[in-house]
Design a protein around this motif. Sequence first.
Motif, PDB file in Angstrom:
ATOM      1  N   ARG A 125      37.864  60.752  -5.009  1.00  0.00           N
ATOM      2  CA  ARG A 125      37.527  61.582  -6.167  1.00  0.00           C
ATOM      3  C   ARG A 125      36.357  62.473  -5.805  1.00  0.00           C
ATOM      4  NH1 ARG A 125      37.055  56.716  -9.173  1.00  0.00           N
ATOM      5  NH2 ARG A 125      39.117  55.910  -9.511  1.00  0.00           N
ATOM      6  N   LEU A 126      36.548  63.750  -6.042  1.00  0.00           N
ATOM      7  CA  LEU A 126      35.533  64.743  -5.709  1.00  0.00           C
ATOM      8  C   LEU A 126      34.815  65.205  -6.969  1.00  0.00           C
ATOM      9  CD1 LEU A 126      37.899  66.837  -3.457  1.00  0.00           C
ATOM     10  CD2 LEU A 126      36.151  65.253  -2.654  1.00  0.00           C
ATOM     11  N   TYR A 127      33.502  65.314  -6.881  1.00  0.00           N
ATOM     12  CA  TYR A 127      32.727  65.850  -7.994  1.00  0.00           C
ATOM     13  C   TYR A 127      31.723  66.845  -7.441  1.00  0.00           C
ATOM     14  CZ  TYR A 127      29.316  66.553 -11.594  1.00  0.00           C
ATOM     15  OH  TYR A 127      28.472  67.151 -12.490  1.00  0.00           O
ATOM     16  N   ASP A 128      31.587  67.955  -8.122  1.00  0.00           N
ATOM     17  CA  ASP A 128      30.600  68.980  -7.781  1.00  0.00           C
ATOM     18  C   ASP A 128      30.211  69.664  -9.076  1.00  0.00           C
ATOM     19  OD1 ASP A 128      29.358  71.487  -6.845  1.00  0.00           O
ATOM     20  OD2 ASP A 128      30.175  70.932  -4.887  1.00  0.00           O
ATOM     21  N   ILE A 129      28.959  70.065  -9.193  1.00  0.00           N
ATOM     22  CA  ILE A 129      28.569  70.803 -10.398  1.00  0.00           C
ATOM     23  C   ILE A 129      29.343  72.118 -10.483  1.00  0.00           C
ATOM     24  CG2 ILE A 129      26.309  69.736 -10.660  1.00  0.00           C
ATOM     25  CD1 ILE A 129      25.095  72.231  -9.362  1.00  0.00           C
ATOM     26  N   ASP A 130      29.813  72.591  -9.349  1.00  0.00           N
ATOM     27  CA  ASP A 130      30.702  73.757  -9.291  1.00  0.00           C
ATOM     28  C   ASP A 130      32.131  73.214  -9.217  1.00  0.00           C
ATOM     29  OD1 ASP A 130      32.274  75.953  -8.621  1.00  0.00           O
ATOM     30  OD2 ASP A 130      30.914  76.679  -7.063  1.00  0.00           O
ATOM     31  N   ARG A 131      32.760  73.032 -10.377  1.00  0.00           N
ATOM     32  CA  ARG A 131      34.090  72.405 -10.431  1.00  0.00           C
ATOM     33  C   ARG A 131      35.110  73.141  -9.571  1.00  0.00           C
ATOM     34  NH1 ARG A 131      38.814  70.866 -12.411  1.00  0.00           N
ATOM     35  NH2 ARG A 131      39.016  68.857 -13.437  1.00  0.00           N
ATOM     36  N   GLU A 132      35.021  74.457  -9.519  1.00  0.00           N
ATOM     37  CA  GLU A 132      35.972  75.226  -8.708  1.00  0.00           C
ATOM     38  C   GLU A 132      35.844  74.874  -7.226  1.00  0.00           C
ATOM     39  OE1 GLU A 132      36.141  79.432  -9.526  1.00  0.00           O
ATOM     40  OE2 GLU A 132      35.949  79.081 -11.680  1.00  0.00           O
ATOM     41  N   ALA A 133      34.628  74.608  -6.766  1.00  0.00           N
ATOM     42  CA  ALA A 133      34.428  74.201  -5.368  1.00  0.00           C
ATOM     43  C   ALA A 133      35.086  72.847  -5.118  1.00  0.00           C
ATOM     44  CB  ALA A 133      32.939  74.143  -5.039  1.00  0.00           C
ATOM     45  N   ALA A 134      34.912  71.907  -6.059  1.00  0.00           N
ATOM     46  CA  ALA A 134      35.548  70.595  -5.916  1.00  0.00           C
ATOM     47  C   ALA A 134      37.061  70.738  -5.919  1.00  0.00           C
ATOM     48  CB  ALA A 134      35.094  69.656  -7.041  1.00  0.00           C
ATOM     49  N   LYS A 135      37.582  71.593  -6.788  1.00  0.00           N
ATOM     50  CA  LYS A 135      39.030  71.809  -6.862  1.00  0.00           C
ATOM     51  C   LYS A 135      39.557  72.401  -5.550  1.00  0.00           C
ATOM     52  CE  LYS A 135      42.535  71.365  -9.616  1.00  0.00           C
ATOM     53  NZ  LYS A 135      43.030  70.032  -9.932  1.00  0.00           N
ATOM     54  N   ALA A 136      38.813  73.346  -4.964  1.00  0.00           N
ATOM     55  CA  ALA A 136      39.220  73.936  -3.681  1.00  0.00           C
ATOM     56  C   ALA A 136      39.246  72.856  -2.594  1.00  0.00           C
ATOM     57  CB  ALA A 136      38.269  75.066  -3.291  1.00  0.00           C
ATOM     58  N   ASN A 137      38.256  71.971  -2.595  1.00  0.00           N
ATOM     59  CA  ASN A 137      38.246  70.880  -1.616  1.00  0.00           C
ATOM     60  C   ASN A 137      39.381  69.897  -1.854  1.00  0.00           C
ATOM     61  OD1 ASN A 137      36.056  71.725  -0.041  1.00  0.00           O
ATOM     62  ND2 ASN A 137      34.607  70.883  -1.510  1.00  0.00           N
ATOM     63  N   GLU A 138      39.764  69.703  -3.104  1.00  0.00           N
ATOM     64  CA  GLU A 138      40.918  68.854  -3.422  1.00  0.00           C
ATOM     65  C   GLU A 138      42.182  69.427  -2.778  1.00  0.00           C
ATOM     66  OE1 GLU A 138      43.762  68.009  -7.254  1.00  0.00           O
ATOM     67  OE2 GLU A 138      41.619  68.183  -7.648  1.00  0.00           O
ATOM     68  N   VAL A 139      42.385  70.721  -2.939  1.00  0.00           N
ATOM     69  CA  VAL A 139      43.568  71.380  -2.368  1.00  0.00           C
ATOM     70  C   VAL A 139      43.557  71.252  -0.842  1.00  0.00           C
ATOM     71  CG1 VAL A 139      44.710  73.616  -2.047  1.00  0.00           C
ATOM     72  CG2 VAL A 139      43.881  72.951  -4.312  1.00  0.00           C
ATOM     73  N   SER A 143      33.155  64.373 -14.009  1.00  0.00           N
ATOM     74  CA  SER A 143      31.768  63.914 -14.061  1.00  0.00           C
ATOM     75  C   SER A 143      31.502  62.986 -12.878  1.00  0.00           C
ATOM     76  CB  SER A 143      31.485  63.166 -15.363  1.00  0.00           C
ATOM     77  OG  SER A 143      32.192  61.933 -15.380  1.00  0.00           O
ATOM     78  N   LEU A 144      30.227  62.818 -12.563  1.00  0.00           N
ATOM     79  CA  LEU A 144      29.855  61.894 -11.503  1.00  0.00           C
ATOM     80  C   LEU A 144      30.258  60.478 -11.886  1.00  0.00           C
ATOM     81  CD1 LEU A 144      28.532  61.446  -8.784  1.00  0.00           C
ATOM     82  CD2 LEU A 144      26.328  61.313  -9.943  1.00  0.00           C
TER      83      LEU A 144
END
Length: 71
Positions: free
Chosen positions: A26-40, A62-63
Amino acid sequence: MNRHNPGQPVIPLSPQDSSSLSGVIRLYDIDREAAKANEVIGNRLSERPEAAGKWKYETADSLKEALSGAD
C-alpha cells in the motif's frame, strides 16, 4: 544500502525463492497523484514475467490505511 538487524543473519534468496514472494504493497503520499503513478509503475513491473515475486500495489488514502494490518 542493505540494512538489517546485526543480531539476525541475512539469508539471500535464490531466484526460485524470490519468484514465490507475493503480497500487497500500500502506497501513501501527501501527493496522491504521485502515489497513484507509483501504483501503476509497480503493477506493470510486477506483471512482467521476469519480475521477482508478484506484488499488488495499491494507493491508500491515509497513512493509517496504508499501515493497517501491516506486519
